[in-house]
Design a protein around this motif. Sequence first.
Motif, PDB file in Angstrom:
ATOM      1  N   LEU A 128       0.830  -1.212   0.000  1.00 54.47           N
ATOM      2  CA  LEU A 128       0.000   0.000   0.000  1.00 54.47           C
ATOM      3  C   LEU A 128       0.863   1.259   0.000  1.00 54.47           C
ATOM      4  CD1 LEU A 128      -2.901  -0.964   2.475  1.00 54.47           C
ATOM      5  CD2 LEU A 128      -2.946  -0.894  -0.022  1.00 54.47           C
ATOM      6  N   GLY A 129       1.991   1.183  -0.709  1.00 56.91           N
ATOM      7  CA  GLY A 129       2.854   2.341  -0.829  1.00 56.91           C
ATOM      8  C   GLY A 129       3.671   2.676   0.393  1.00 56.91           C
ATOM      9  N   LYS A 130       3.672   1.791   1.394  1.00 56.82           N
ATOM     10  CA  LYS A 130       4.419   2.049   2.625  1.00 56.82           C
ATOM     11  C   LYS A 130       5.431   0.928   2.872  1.00 56.82           C
ATOM     12  CE  LYS A 130       0.618   4.551   4.841  1.00 56.82           C
ATOM     13  NZ  LYS A 130       1.241   5.872   4.609  1.00 56.82           N
ATOM     14  N   GLU A 131       6.593   1.316   3.373  1.00 48.51           N
ATOM     15  CA  GLU A 131       7.636   0.334   3.662  1.00 48.51           C
ATOM     16  C   GLU A 131       7.273  -0.476   4.903  1.00 48.51           C
ATOM     17  OE1 GLU A 131      11.844   0.341   5.876  1.00 48.51           O
ATOM     18  OE2 GLU A 131      11.658   1.910   4.354  1.00 48.51           O
ATOM     19  N   VAL A 132       7.355  -1.805   4.786  1.00 52.06           N
ATOM     20  CA  VAL A 132       7.117  -2.674   5.946  1.00 52.06           C
ATOM     21  C   VAL A 132       8.368  -3.474   6.318  1.00 52.06           C
ATOM     22  CG1 VAL A 132       4.635  -2.874   5.548  1.00 52.06           C
ATOM     23  CG2 VAL A 132       6.172  -4.548   4.519  1.00 52.06           C
ATOM     24  N   CYS A 133       9.380  -3.487   5.433  1.00 55.35           N
ATOM     25  CA  CYS A 133      10.601  -4.232   5.732  1.00 55.35           C
ATOM     26  C   CYS A 133      11.780  -3.604   4.996  1.00 55.35           C
ATOM     27  CB  CYS A 133      10.454  -5.695   5.324  1.00 55.35           C
ATOM     28  SG  CYS A 133      11.904  -6.720   5.693  1.00 55.35           S
ATOM     29  N   ASN A 134      12.927  -3.544   5.689  1.00 55.09           N
ATOM     30  CA  ASN A 134      14.177  -3.077   5.097  1.00 55.09           C
ATOM     31  C   ASN A 134      15.251  -4.087   5.462  1.00 55.09           C
ATOM     32  OD1 ASN A 134      16.163  -1.416   3.912  1.00 55.09           O
ATOM     33  ND2 ASN A 134      16.558  -0.389   5.866  1.00 55.09           N
ATOM     34  N   ALA A 135      15.981  -4.587   4.472  1.00 56.55           N
ATOM     35  CA  ALA A 135      16.958  -5.646   4.730  1.00 56.55           C
ATOM     36  C   ALA A 135      18.180  -5.451   3.853  1.00 56.55           C
ATOM     37  CB  ALA A 135      16.342  -7.017   4.463  1.00 56.55           C
ATOM     38  N   TYR A 136      19.356  -5.794   4.390  1.00 57.78           N
ATOM     39  CA  TYR A 136      20.581  -5.687   3.595  1.00 57.78           C
ATOM     40  C   TYR A 136      21.706  -6.507   4.199  1.00 57.78           C
ATOM     41  CZ  TYR A 136      21.598  -2.028   7.105  1.00 57.78           C
ATOM     42  OH  TYR A 136      21.786  -1.324   8.276  1.00 57.78           O
ATOM     43  N   SER A 137      22.719  -6.789   3.353  1.00 60.53           N
ATOM     44  CA  SER A 137      23.956  -7.404   3.822  1.00 60.53           C
ATOM     45  C   SER A 137      24.814  -6.310   4.446  1.00 60.53           C
ATOM     46  CB  SER A 137      24.724  -8.056   2.662  1.00 60.53           C
ATOM     47  OG  SER A 137      23.966  -9.071   2.059  1.00 60.53           O
ATOM     48  N   GLU A 138      25.383  -6.595   5.615  1.00 61.39           N
ATOM     49  CA  GLU A 138      26.172  -5.595   6.330  1.00 61.39           C
ATOM     50  C   GLU A 138      27.535  -5.398   5.666  1.00 61.39           C
ATOM     51  OE1 GLU A 138      25.397  -3.895   9.070  1.00 61.39           O
ATOM     52  OE2 GLU A 138      23.673  -4.941   9.941  1.00 61.39           O
ATOM     53  N   LEU A 139      27.905  -4.133   5.482  1.00 63.89           N
ATOM     54  CA  LEU A 139      29.252  -3.824   5.024  1.00 63.89           C
ATOM     55  C   LEU A 139      30.235  -4.166   6.140  1.00 63.89           C
ATOM     56  CD1 LEU A 139      31.242  -2.530   3.035  1.00 63.89           C
ATOM     57  CD2 LEU A 139      30.660  -0.309   4.010  1.00 63.89           C
ATOM     58  N   ASN A 140      31.251  -4.972   5.826  1.00 68.64           N
ATOM     59  CA  ASN A 140      32.202  -5.365   6.872  1.00 68.64           C
ATOM     60  C   ASN A 140      33.649  -5.003   6.532  1.00 68.64           C
ATOM     61  OD1 ASN A 140      32.483  -7.252   4.850  1.00 68.64           O
ATOM     62  ND2 ASN A 140      32.217  -9.055   6.153  1.00 68.64           N
ATOM     63  N   ASP A 141      33.820  -4.059   5.618  1.00 70.64           N
ATOM     64  CA  ASP A 141      35.142  -3.545   5.270  1.00 70.64           C
ATOM     65  C   ASP A 141      35.325  -2.210   5.995  1.00 70.64           C
ATOM     66  OD1 ASP A 141      37.250  -2.100   4.075  1.00 70.64           O
ATOM     67  OD2 ASP A 141      36.992  -3.139   2.168  1.00 70.64           O
ATOM     68  N   PRO A 142      36.215  -2.126   6.986  1.00 68.07           N
ATOM     69  CA  PRO A 142      36.330  -0.900   7.782  1.00 68.07           C
ATOM     70  C   PRO A 142      36.763   0.322   6.976  1.00 68.07           C
ATOM     71  CG  PRO A 142      38.111  -2.435   8.311  1.00 68.07           C
ATOM     72  CD  PRO A 142      37.148  -3.173   7.469  1.00 68.07           C
ATOM     73  N   GLU A 143      37.651   0.141   6.001  1.00 68.50           N
ATOM     74  CA  GLU A 143      38.111   1.276   5.209  1.00 68.50           C
ATOM     75  C   GLU A 143      36.980   1.838   4.349  1.00 68.50           C
ATOM     76  OE1 GLU A 143      41.609   0.354   3.020  1.00 68.50           O
ATOM     77  OE2 GLU A 143      42.802  -0.144   4.797  1.00 68.50           O
ATOM     78  N   GLU A 144      36.229   0.941   3.729  1.00 74.61           N
ATOM     79  CA  GLU A 144      35.107   1.401   2.908  1.00 74.61           C
ATOM     80  C   GLU A 144      34.031   2.032   3.785  1.00 74.61           C
ATOM     81  OE1 GLU A 144      31.840  -0.191  -0.377  1.00 74.61           O
ATOM     82  OE2 GLU A 144      33.466  -1.517   0.280  1.00 74.61           O
ATOM     83  N   GLN A 145      33.813   1.456   4.978  1.00 76.77           N
ATOM     84  CA  GLN A 145      32.798   2.016   5.868  1.00 76.77           C
ATOM     85  C   GLN A 145      33.177   3.432   6.304  1.00 76.77           C
ATOM     86  OE1 GLN A 145      29.527   0.514   7.194  1.00 76.77           O
ATOM     87  NE2 GLN A 145      29.648   2.721   6.915  1.00 76.77           N
ATOM     88  N   ARG A 146      34.477   3.667   6.554  1.00 77.01           N
ATOM     89  CA  ARG A 146      34.919   5.015   6.913  1.00 77.01           C
ATOM     90  C   ARG A 146      34.639   5.991   5.766  1.00 77.01           C
ATOM     91  NH1 ARG A 146      38.031   7.455  10.496  1.00 77.01           N
ATOM     92  NH2 ARG A 146      38.697   5.506  11.489  1.00 77.01           N
ATOM     93  N   GLU A 147      34.909   5.571   4.534  1.00 79.05           N
ATOM     94  CA  GLU A 147      34.656   6.428   3.374  1.00 79.05           C
ATOM     95  C   GLU A 147      33.166   6.733   3.243  1.00 79.05           C
ATOM     96  OE1 GLU A 147      36.285   4.427   0.020  1.00 79.05           O
ATOM     97  OE2 GLU A 147      38.373   4.669   0.660  1.00 79.05           O
ATOM     98  N   ARG A 148      32.343   5.715   3.486  1.00 79.72           N
ATOM     99  CA  ARG A 148      30.891   5.941   3.413  1.00 79.72           C
ATOM    100  C   ARG A 148      30.455   6.946   4.482  1.00 79.72           C
ATOM    101  NH1 ARG A 148      27.837   1.282   1.766  1.00 79.72           N
ATOM    102  NH2 ARG A 148      29.105   0.033   0.333  1.00 79.72           N
TER     103      ARG A 148
END
Length: 214
Positions: A128-148
């Motif tokens: 009905l046009g509304k979000e009921v679930c959000n899911a993702y694979s966790e980023l586990n690279d510390p250098e890339e996470q810092r850049e993000r």
Amino acid sequence: MAMELYGSYEFETKDGTKLSFKRPFRRISIMEELERQIGSPLPDPNDPSSLPLWFDVLHDRLGPTKTASVRKGGETIGRAIDALVGEYLEPMCHDPTFLLDHPLSLSPLAKEHYNKKGMAERFELFVLGKEVCNAYSELNDPEEQRERFERQVADRDRGDEEAQIMDEAFVDALSYALPPTAGAGFGIDRLAMLFTGSSHIRDVLFFPMMKPKV
């Protein structure tokens, strides 16, 4: 749950809304469908230099008033894409629909897709046009996470209060290693509203916020 409550995957809610939970649920690739709806290629969603182009698209498609409203909350690519998703894609999600292939600019904590460069391993489920679930694979690279995080801080400096802050403790923890991890956040309250036909979230909460007696 639909079968248990209504005896069918196709049913009508308390307020008369007709829904079908028949599988498979529809899947929409965000950037592909936005380009199909708009009728032209869109700027690179992960290139900061494309920011002015995104707001040109907003101005052309949503008009000056809506574009000004988006700018007021922070002039970022993520907010521009969110506005287009709200305008074009969310209305398409009446029956259960997965939105897939989120640009990394919308997913600062998610791992990049294994075979779709610039996209995240992430999905959202809408009904009905509304979000009921959000899911993702966790980023586990510390250098890339810092850049993000650094890019999120830049977005926050441009006025986006929903952007992430730099989390040194989190980046430090990642440096000690995080095994492949994924998770999903499911809005049970929204699902309860859906199946009960409730118009307000307080109607389905066990302990709703109440105004103090005067």
